[in-house]
Design an enzyme around this catalytic site. Structure first.
Site, PDB file in Angstrom:
ATOM      1  N   ARG A  35      83.183  59.471  29.416  1.00  0.00           N
ATOM      2  CA  ARG A  35      82.291  60.570  29.845  1.00  0.00           C
ATOM      3  C   ARG A  35      82.747  61.913  29.272  1.00  0.00           C
ATOM      4  NH1 ARG A  35      80.618  58.669  35.936  1.00  0.00           N
ATOM      5  NH2 ARG A  35      78.882  57.422  35.198  1.00  0.00           N
ATOM      6  N   LYS A 196      67.328  41.860  42.065  1.00  0.00           N
ATOM      7  CA  LYS A 196      66.089  41.842  42.847  1.00  0.00           C
ATOM      8  C   LYS A 196      64.859  42.357  42.122  1.00  0.00           C
ATOM      9  CE  LYS A 196      68.133  42.350  47.402  1.00  0.00           C
ATOM     10  NZ  LYS A 196      68.317  43.277  48.501  1.00  0.00           N
ATOM     11  N   GLY A 352      71.280  51.066  36.007  1.00  0.00           N
ATOM     12  CA  GLY A 352      71.990  50.236  36.987  1.00  0.00           C
ATOM     13  C   GLY A 352      73.281  49.669  36.443  1.00  0.00           C
ATOM     14  N   GLY A 375      71.471  55.482  37.297  1.00  0.00           N
ATOM     15  CA  GLY A 375      70.327  55.852  38.133  1.00  0.00           C
ATOM     16  C   GLY A 375      69.315  56.710  37.390  1.00  0.00           C
TER      17      GLY A 375
END
Ligand code: AMP
Length: 393
Positions: A35, A196, A352, A375
């Site tokens: 990062r 999901k 994700g 996200g």
């Protein structure tokens, strides 16, 4: 919208929102510097112009001013990566921070203390944002990972600046996604995996008009298999979403999108790396068994689709990749995407969990771009506009 390259920073102080929310070891060493490396090009641009950089970030989720979340722990790592000795001030607003920011010279870098030491940051507090704005002349947002949050430093602060722009990392993220979603090259393939259907449904609906192939894998696939009348044993399923799953298949067909679902699965009776496994057809899984990975025939079908794709978006693993036994489908897919990339396809991994899977198996170096924001990328894939980006307009 302006980018950092639209400005010359000579004798200017750039107030840059970076994402230095890095993992720390128990000894407070930075465990992964990617990062910090991601923010480097923007910071160097400012310095090379003859300006100075005031860096602000959050680290973790402190409750109050917990020392373990102090950004002082990362000063040396930031200095190392940037090749410039970085100064640090033990606050991010107020007298001390303003004094430090006013004393900074061209070519110098100042790192502020953790923004989340103040609850006002996450609340998007106006007064707090105005205090931050006193620390620089031009505002740059280069923190893609928090661009979906309307926090003080990511969004609200922008209104106090006449001169504001996105940094090079933010620009690259947006351009990469644009390359996928608005591509003129074809075929475009999206691979959606993960646990999901419910967490990906908006993504699926938003990308359907933009892709030629949709590979659906992971736990999600079983809701589709059951909706089509299959027996899925104890596999993960969202019963209330079966109708929606069928609806997606109908919509896809109407839009000429070819949907590829797994035809077989690696099944087991226990959620355990050492459990006994066998291969079963996805629509004929034995009672008491559950599918935790894509089977060999599915991997082959997916490989063919990937091999002929020019643009590939990958979001979500094809199985429970955290366990060796159930990681083969995800690894096989990653290898095919790497191969296609080598042959000229553009591949984007993001949203994700996919980035950790890509890193774990070393695909992060073999695809065209790995998004830095889980996200934030998911929300962009859902077609939402991000407050941190809107604030720069
Ligand atoms: P997501 O965050 O939605 O991308 O989901 C990632 C998670 O999905 C990972 O932790 C995987 O272990 C999990 N996953 C993938 N395939 C399956 C499956 N067949 N059954 C249960 N979990 C799965």
């Amino acid at each position: 919208m302006k980018t950092i390259n639209d400005f010359n920073f000579k004798d200017k102080r750039a107030l840059i929102r970076v994402d230095f929310n890095v993992p720390l070891t128990n000894e407070f060493e930075v465990a992964d510097k990617s990062r910090i490396e991601g923010a480097k090009p923007s910071i160097i641009k400012v310095l090379e112009d003859g300006g100075s950089a005031i860096l602000m970030s959050h680290l973790g989720r402190p409750e109050g001013k917990e020392e373990k979340y102090s950004l002082k722990h990362i000063v040396n790592a930031v200095s190392d990566v940037l090749g410039v000795k970085v100064k640090f001030v033990e606050d991010c607003v107020g007298k001390e921070a303003e004094k430090a920011a006013s004393e900074i010279h061209p070519g110098e870098i100042l790192l502020l203390e953790n923004l989340r030491y103040y609850p006002e940051e996450k609340k998007g507090d106006d007064e707090f944002a105005e205090k931050l704005s006193k620390l620089g002349d031009i505002y740059i947002n280069d923190a893609f990972g928090t661009a979906h949050r309307a926090h003080a430093s990511t969004t609200v602060v922008a209104k106090y600046f006449e001169d504001k722009a996105m940094g090079l990392l933010l620009q690259k993220e947006i351009e990469s996604l644009d390359k996928v979603l608005n591509s003129t090259e074809k075929p475009v393939t999206a691979v959606l995996g993960g646990a999901k259907v419910s967490s990906k449904i908006t993504v699926i609906e938003n990308i359907l008009p933009k892709v030629d192939h949709l590979i659906i894998g992971g736990g999600m696939a079983f809701t589709f298999a059951k909706a089509q009348g299959g027996s899925i044993g104890e596999s993960l399923v969202e019963n209330d979403l079966q109708e929606l799953a069928l609806d997606i298949l109908i919509k896809a067909e109407a839009q000429n999108v070819k949907v590829h679902l797994p035809v077989d699965s690696v099944v087991t009776q226990e959620f355990d790396n050492d459990a006994e496994t066998k291969i079963e057809a996805i629509n004929a899984i034995s009672e008491g068994w559950m599918g935790l990975d894509a089977g060999p025939q599915s991997r082959e079908i997916f490989a063919k689709v990937i091999a002929e794709s020019k643009i590939i978006l990958w979001n979500g693993p094809l199985g429970v990749f955290e366990m060796d036994t159930f990681s083969k489908g995800t690894i096989a897919l990653g290898e095919e995407i790497a191969k296609a990339t080598e042959q000229g396809a553009f591949s984007l991994v993001g949203g994700g969990d996919s980035v950790s899977a890509a890193k774990q198996f070393g695909f992060d170096k073999k695809v065209s771009y790995v998004s830095t924001g889980g996200g934030a990328m998911l929300e962009m894939l859902e077609g939402k506009s991000l407050p941190g980006i809107d604030a720069l307009k």
